[in-house]
Structure formats: structure tokens, C-alpha cells
Design a protein around this motif. Structure first.
Motif, short mmCIF file in Angstrom:
data_model
loop_
_atom_site.label_atom_id
_atom_site.label_comp_id
_atom_site.label_asym_id
_atom_site.label_seq_id
_atom_site.Cartn_x
_atom_site.Cartn_y
_atom_site.Cartn_z
N PHE A 148 -9.94 9.53 -5.10
CA PHE A 148 -10.78 8.34 -5.18
C PHE A 148 -10.11 7.25 -6.02
O PHE A 148 -9.82 7.46 -7.20
N PHE A 149 -9.88 6.11 -5.38
CA PHE A 149 -9.28 4.96 -6.06
C PHE A 149 -10.41 3.96 -6.34
O PHE A 149 -11.07 3.47 -5.42
N VAL A 150 -10.62 3.69 -7.62
CA VAL A 150 -11.79 2.94 -8.07
C VAL A 150 -11.40 1.49 -8.33
O VAL A 150 -10.52 1.21 -9.15
N ALA A 161 -4.99 -3.76 -12.06
CA ALA A 161 -3.82 -4.60 -12.25
C ALA A 161 -4.02 -6.05 -11.85
O ALA A 161 -3.17 -6.89 -12.12
N ASN A 162 -5.15 -6.38 -11.22
CA ASN A 162 -5.28 -7.69 -10.61
C ASN A 162 -6.33 -8.57 -11.28
O ASN A 162 -7.31 -8.07 -11.83
N ASP A 163 -6.11 -9.88 -11.20
CA ASP A 163 -7.05 -10.83 -11.77
C ASP A 163 -7.65 -11.67 -10.64
O ASP A 163 -7.51 -11.34 -9.46
N GLU A 164 -8.33 -12.75 -10.99
CA GLU A 164 -9.02 -13.58 -10.00
C GLU A 164 -8.06 -14.11 -8.94
O GLU A 164 -8.42 -14.24 -7.76
N TYR A 165 -6.82 -14.39 -9.33
CA TYR A 165 -5.88 -15.00 -8.41
C TYR A 165 -5.08 -13.98 -7.59
O TYR A 165 -4.40 -14.34 -6.63
N THR A 166 -5.17 -12.71 -7.96
CA THR A 166 -4.50 -11.66 -7.18
C THR A 166 -5.51 -10.60 -6.70
O THR A 166 -5.12 -9.52 -6.30
N SER A 167 -6.80 -10.95 -6.73
CA SER A 167 -7.82 -9.99 -6.31
C SER A 167 -7.68 -9.60 -4.85
O SER A 167 -8.13 -8.53 -4.43
N TYR A 168 -7.05 -10.49 -4.06
CA TYR A 168 -6.84 -10.15 -2.65
C TYR A 168 -6.02 -8.87 -2.50
O TYR A 168 -6.12 -8.16 -1.48
N LEU A 169 -5.21 -8.54 -3.52
CA LEU A 169 -4.44 -7.30 -3.45
C LEU A 169 -5.36 -6.08 -3.52
O LEU A 169 -5.06 -5.04 -2.93
N ASP A 170 -6.47 -6.20 -4.25
CA ASP A 170 -7.46 -5.12 -4.26
C ASP A 170 -8.04 -4.92 -2.87
O ASP A 170 -8.23 -3.79 -2.42
N MET A 171 -8.34 -6.03 -2.18
CA MET A 171 -8.85 -5.91 -0.81
C MET A 171 -7.80 -5.29 0.10
O MET A 171 -8.12 -4.46 0.97
N ILE A 228 3.05 0.65 -6.94
CA ILE A 228 2.66 1.97 -7.45
C ILE A 228 1.36 2.42 -6.81
O ILE A 228 1.25 3.55 -6.31
N TYR A 229 0.35 1.54 -6.83
CA TYR A 229 -0.93 1.89 -6.22
C TYR A 229 -0.80 2.08 -4.71
O TYR A 229 -1.38 3.01 -4.14
N TYR A 230 -0.04 1.20 -4.08
CA TYR A 230 0.14 1.28 -2.63
C TYR A 230 0.76 2.63 -2.24
O TYR A 230 0.32 3.27 -1.28
N THR A 239 -1.22 5.37 0.10
CA THR A 239 -0.72 5.68 1.44
C THR A 239 -0.14 7.10 1.54
O THR A 239 0.14 7.56 2.64
N SER A 240 0.03 7.77 0.42
CA SER A 240 0.58 9.14 0.44
C SER A 240 -0.49 10.18 0.14
O SER A 240 -0.17 11.35 -0.09
N SER A 241 -1.76 9.78 0.13
CA SER A 241 -2.85 10.72 -0.17
C SER A 241 -4.02 10.47 0.76
O SER A 241 -4.03 9.49 1.51
#
Length: 320
Positions: free
Chosen positions: A200-202, A243-253, A148-150, A154-156
């Protein structure tokens, strides 16, 4: 042989692995101590594997040899009378060229400067590429939220805005009053002056706190005479990614790197999210200082726009 002490989360591990790449490019044998910092269950996970990275690990005997960490009775008696004999070198400052002067040492540092790997930038960029979306191993819920975030990003005309609270860090006095409300408001206005239809995505390590913080930011952006409809449109330009925690924080990056532009906090996580961003026209905004009382000019890279805590645009880092 050199041993690099691994520490921190993914963002710091990335700087340390870039140092590994630099040293190996110089023909040196390098291994990692990924034991000492990660013995406690509460420590942050080692996450370089998200880039498909494997690395040589030093044995406990090798680590003890370099740090004189043996606890045998003869070793303890010797240290009692003669002191420790170590090969430890601790990084001094943000960029310390002395790191390269000695071989057969145990390196302890963050290595948070592009200057350490300036001549192998292309190699580092090649390593730090996230896998294709279809190759990400995520739970169904995490995958759904990520997509959803992706899709929105990528569309804005997406701007990745990162905030890391100073009071969530060790030694908060180093970090506080740098990324102020004034800093972020000024950064947002700077983007709006240069970019049409920015959204702006925070991103934050504490999204619940950021919800109230965003209200303050939006208030600072409201102009006199704005209608209610205009204020609603302004609010809708901000999306909190949570949506992400310590183990999926790489998705934020990952998502930060897919934004067209970046507003950083004084965080190495921000730094890498912007650095990996491949948009050749990207605007990257950084706080004008990174740590209180520390010369941090070597953290900045060419083209960054620096804004101080009062919201004044100080300068653009000179491009070569």
C-alpha cells in the motif's frame, strides 16, 4: 460561444476541460475564464499543461460581457437601477444535464461526473496521459524521489491509497466523517482478500499528519496472536509517499495511476488517479458517499466497490 469558469487545482481543471471537450464535440465554441479564480498569488496553479494541453482563453471583455462585470460608470448606473444582466449558469448537483440545454452561457461548476463525457471516454483517456518519464521536466532531487517511488510501485502489487484530511478543505462539514479509519481498514482488508502480496502506497496532502494516522490503521489490522515479526512485515507493506508539493502534485496522480489498484478518499484527485489507471483488473474502492447531505451517486463509475463510514461494504457499482 460558451465560457467555462476554471477553478481549483489540477483535478478540478481536468473535469472542466473534459466538459470543454464534450461541448466542442457538440459543435460549440468554448473558451475558458482562467482569470477570475487565479488572480490571487495564493491560488492553486493552473496545471493542464502537464498533459500538453493548451486551451482557448476568453478575454476580459468577453468575460465581462457574459457576467455583466463591467465597472464603467454607465454600466454601474444601469445595474443600480435595472440590476445585472448575466448569462451565468451555475451547475446544480453533481450531474446537471441542463448544462447542455443552452448556448452562449457562462458555465460555473465542477462537472465532477463521468456522465458529462460518457460518449467521448476514449478521447478523454487519450488526452489524460502523462508524458514518458524521460520527458518530465523535474529538478534532480524531485526526479530522484519520483524514480524511487515509481520503481517500487511498478515492481510490486501496488495499491494507491489516498487520504485527504477534511479539515484542510473549505466547508469541512461537507467532507468529515466519511473517510473514517473504519473505512480504510475495511478497504485494506477487502484488497487483501482479493489480491496476493498487496503493498500500500499512501498519498496525502498532509503526509506529516498521516504518519501518526498510519499507526492507528496498522493497529486496526493487527490480528490476535500475531508475532512481532508478523507485525513488522505488516508495517513494511505501507509506504508513505511524501516528496511532492503543490507544483509537483501531478506526480502523485501519475504514481496513483500506475498502481494496480486504488483506495480512494472523497477527493477528485483520488477519482482521477483511479480513472487514469489502465489496469483492466483493477479494484477501485470508494467511500459510499462523497459529501454529507448531497446525493453523489453520479460520481461513481462502473465497478467501484463502495464502503460506508462504519466499514461495511455496501455494494459494487453495477457494470454495464
Amino acid at each position: 460561444m460558451n465560457i467555462i469558469r476554471m477553478s481549483g487545482g489540477l483535478e478540478r481543471q481536468m473535469f472542466q476541460y473534459a466538459m470543454y471537450m464534450k461541448l466542442t464535440s457538440m459543435g460549440r465554441e468554448v473558451k475558458f475564464d482562467d482569470i477570475n479564480e487565479y488572480q490571487d498569488d495564493r491560488t492553486r496553479p493552473i496545471m493542464l499543461s502537464v498533459f500538453g494541453i493548451d486551451y482557448p482563453r476568453a478575454t476580459w471583455d468577453e468575460i465581462n460581457q457574459y457576467t455583466d462585470g463591467s465597472t464603467t460608470i454607465p454600466a454601474r448606473i444601469r445595474k443600480l437601477f435595472k440590476g445585472k444582466k448575466t448569462n451565468i449558469y451555475k451547475e446544480e448537483g453533481v450531474y446537471d444535464p441542463k448544462v447542455f440545454e443552452n448556448d452562449d452561457i457562462y458555465l460555473n461548476g465542477k462537472f465532477m461526473s463521468q456522465k458529462y463525457f460518457e460518449d467521448i471516454l476514449a478521447d478523454v483517456k487519450k488526452v489524460y496521459r502523462f508524458p514518458d518519464i524521460g520527458e518530465l521536466s523535474l529538478t534532480p532531487r524531485a526526479n530522484q524521489n519520483f524514480l524511487i517511488y515509481y520503481s517500487e510501485i511498478t515492481s510490486s502489487c501496488a495499491v494507491g491509497l489516498h487520504i485527504r484530511r477534511s479539515d484542510s478543505r473549505y466547508n469541512e462539514e461537507l467532507y468529515e466523517n466519511i473517510c473514517t479509519t473504519e473505512y480504510y481498514i475495511s478497504a485494506i482488508k477487502y484488497i487483501d482478500d482479493k489480491v496476493k502480496d498487496a503493498k500500500f502506497f499512501v498519498f496525502s496532502n498532509e503526509p506529516k499528519w498521516v504518519k501518526n494516522w498510519l499507526i492507528e490503521i496498522i493497529r486496526g489490522l493487527v490480528k490476535e496472536g500475531m508475532s512481532n515479526d508478523d507485525i513488522i512485515k505488516l508495517r513494511n507493506r505501507f509506504v508513505l509517499v511524501e516528496a511532492n508539493d503543490e507544483y509537483t502534485s501531478y506526480l502523485d496522480m501519475f504514481l496513483l495511476s500506475k498502481c494496480q489498484h486504488n483506495i480512494m478518499s472523497n477527493s477528485s484527485f483520488s477519482w482521477w488517479g483511479a480513472w487514469i489507471n489502465d489496469n483492466p483488473e483493477k479494484i477501485v474502492i470508494s467511500p459510499s458517499n462523497w459529501l454529507n447531505g448531497v446525493d453523489t451517486r453520479d460520481i461513481f463509475t462502473d465497478g467501484m466497490v463502495l464502503i460506508n463510514p462504519k466499514g461495511r461494504v455496501e455494494r459494487k457499482v453495477k457494470e454495464k
